[in-house]
Design an enzyme around this catalytic site. Structure first.
Site, PDB file in Angstrom:
ATOM      1  CB  SER A 193     -13.255  -1.639  -0.955  1.00  0.00           C
ATOM      2  OG  SER A 193     -13.259  -2.065   0.394  1.00  0.00           O
TER       3      SER A 193
ATOM      4  CG  HIS B 123     -10.262  -4.324   0.754  1.00  0.00           C
ATOM      5  ND1 HIS B 123     -11.020  -3.292   1.297  1.00  0.00           N
ATOM      6  CD2 HIS B 123      -9.484  -4.780   1.773  1.00  0.00           C
ATOM      7  CE1 HIS B 123     -10.726  -3.151   2.579  1.00  0.00           C
ATOM      8  NE2 HIS B 123      -9.785  -4.046   2.893  1.00  0.00           N
ATOM      9  CB  SER B 124      -6.517  -2.300   0.869  1.00  0.00           C
ATOM     10  OG  SER B 124      -5.525  -1.610   1.595  1.00  0.00           O
ATOM     11  CG  MET B 125      -1.981  -3.249  -3.570  1.00  0.00           C
ATOM     12  SD  MET B 125      -0.723  -4.549  -3.368  1.00  0.00           S
ATOM     13  CE  MET B 125      -1.678  -6.013  -3.795  1.00  0.00           C
TER      14      MET B 125
END
Length: 245
Positions: free
Chosen positions: A114, A87-89
Site C-alpha cells: 500500500s 503501508h508505505s515503508m
C-alpha cells in the site's frame, strides 16, 4: 518484548494478517482493523523497536535487517496461512519479509503493498537529512502525524529520532537480487497520493510470478484511514474470505 500486537486473539481464525506500519508509525495505527475485519482473520500489527511501548529498544536502520527480525519473530505464528499488509515503508518491509518466508518454505498466501513504489523503482528523497522543521514539514505534507503535537519540544525529542530513522531506512534501501516471489501481490494506492503514481504502483507486478492486481481508491497518501472499509473489503476478496455484513 513481543514484536506483534494482537488486539483480538482468534484461535479459530483461518488466516493471520500481519500489518506493517508506515515510517513514523506504530502498531496502534491498525488497532481498528481487528474490530472491523471478518472473524476468520486474526490481525497482528508489527511493533517496530524504538517507539511507543518499545521506546527502550534500539532502532534498526537497515530494511533487510529489520525484515529478518520480523520474519524470525513470526516463526511461532505460522501454524496457519499468513498474509502481509504493509503501508508505505511497511510495504517495502512486507516485501522483504515475504521473500524470507518464501525462501524458508513458509510463503505468505498474499502480499498487500500500500502507498508506495515497488522495491526496484525508488529514489532518495533526502528527508532524513533535513533539519527538524524539514522533517516535520514532510510529515505534515503526508498527513500521517498531528503537526500541532510535534510543536511540543518534549514530544519532538521522543518522536523525531525514530521518524528520521525510518526515512533513512527507506532512503538507504537497495533492492537485492535473490528470491523472486511466486505469491499473489495486490498494490493499493490513493488517487491523490503524491508519493506514488498509478503507473509506478503497477510496477509491483514485476516482483512476482503470481497474480497481480492494482486497486486505486480515492484519497491521499493516507487514503486507508478514510477508506478503511474499502481496504478491508479488498483484503477479504483477495483472501477469499466472505466480507462481513
Amino acid at each position: 518484548m513481543t514484536w506483534f500486537h494482537c488486539a483480538e486473539s482468534r484461535p479459530w481464525a483461518s488466516v493471520r494478517l500481519f500489518c506493517l506500519p508506515h515510517a513514523g508509525g506504530s502498531a496502534v495505527f491498525f488497532r481498528p482493523w481487528a474490530k472491523e475485519i471478518d472473524p476468520a482473520v486474526e490481525v497482528h500489527a508489527v511493533r517496530y523497536p524504538g517507539r511507543a511501548d518499545r521506546m527502550a529498544d534500539p532502532l534498526v536502520a537497515d530494511a533487510h535487517q529489520l525484515a529478518r527480525l520480523i520474519a524470525g519473530a513470526m516463526a511461532p505464528l505460522i501454524d496457519r496461512p499468513v498474509a502481509l499488509f504493509g503501508h508505505s515503508m511497511g510495504a517495502l518491509l512486507a516485501y522483504e519479509v515475504a521473500r524470507l518466508l518464501q525462501e524458508r518454505g513458509t510463503a505468505p498466501v498474499h502480499l498487500f503493498a500500500s502507498g508506495t513504489c515497488p522495491p526496484h523503482d525508488r529514489h532518495d528523497s533526502g528527508i532524513s537529512k533535513r533539519d527538524d522543521d524539514g522533517v516535520i514539514e514532510e510529515l505534515v505534507k503526508l498527513g500521517g502525524t498531528d503537526a500541532e503535537a510535534l510543536r511540543e519540544p518534549e514530544l519532538r525529542e521522543l518522536v523525531l529520532p525514530y521518524v528520521r530513522n525510518d526515512f533513512a531506512l527507506v532512503e538507504n534501501y537497495v533492492h537485492r537480487e535473490g528470491v523472486r516471489l511466486t505469491v499473489p501481490v495486490t498494490a493499493i494506492i490513493g488517487d491523490d497520493d503524491t508519493e506514488v503514481t498509478e503507473r509506478q504502483a503497477a510496477g509491483w507486478a514485476d516482483v512476482t510470478d503470481g497474480r497481480f492486481a492494482l486497486t486505486v481508491l480515492p484519497g491521499d497518501h493516507f487514503y486507508l484511514v478514510e477508506r478503511q472499509q474499502d481496504v478491508i473489503a479488498e483484503i477479504l476478496r483477495a483472501l477469499e474470505v466472505p466480507a462481513p455484513p
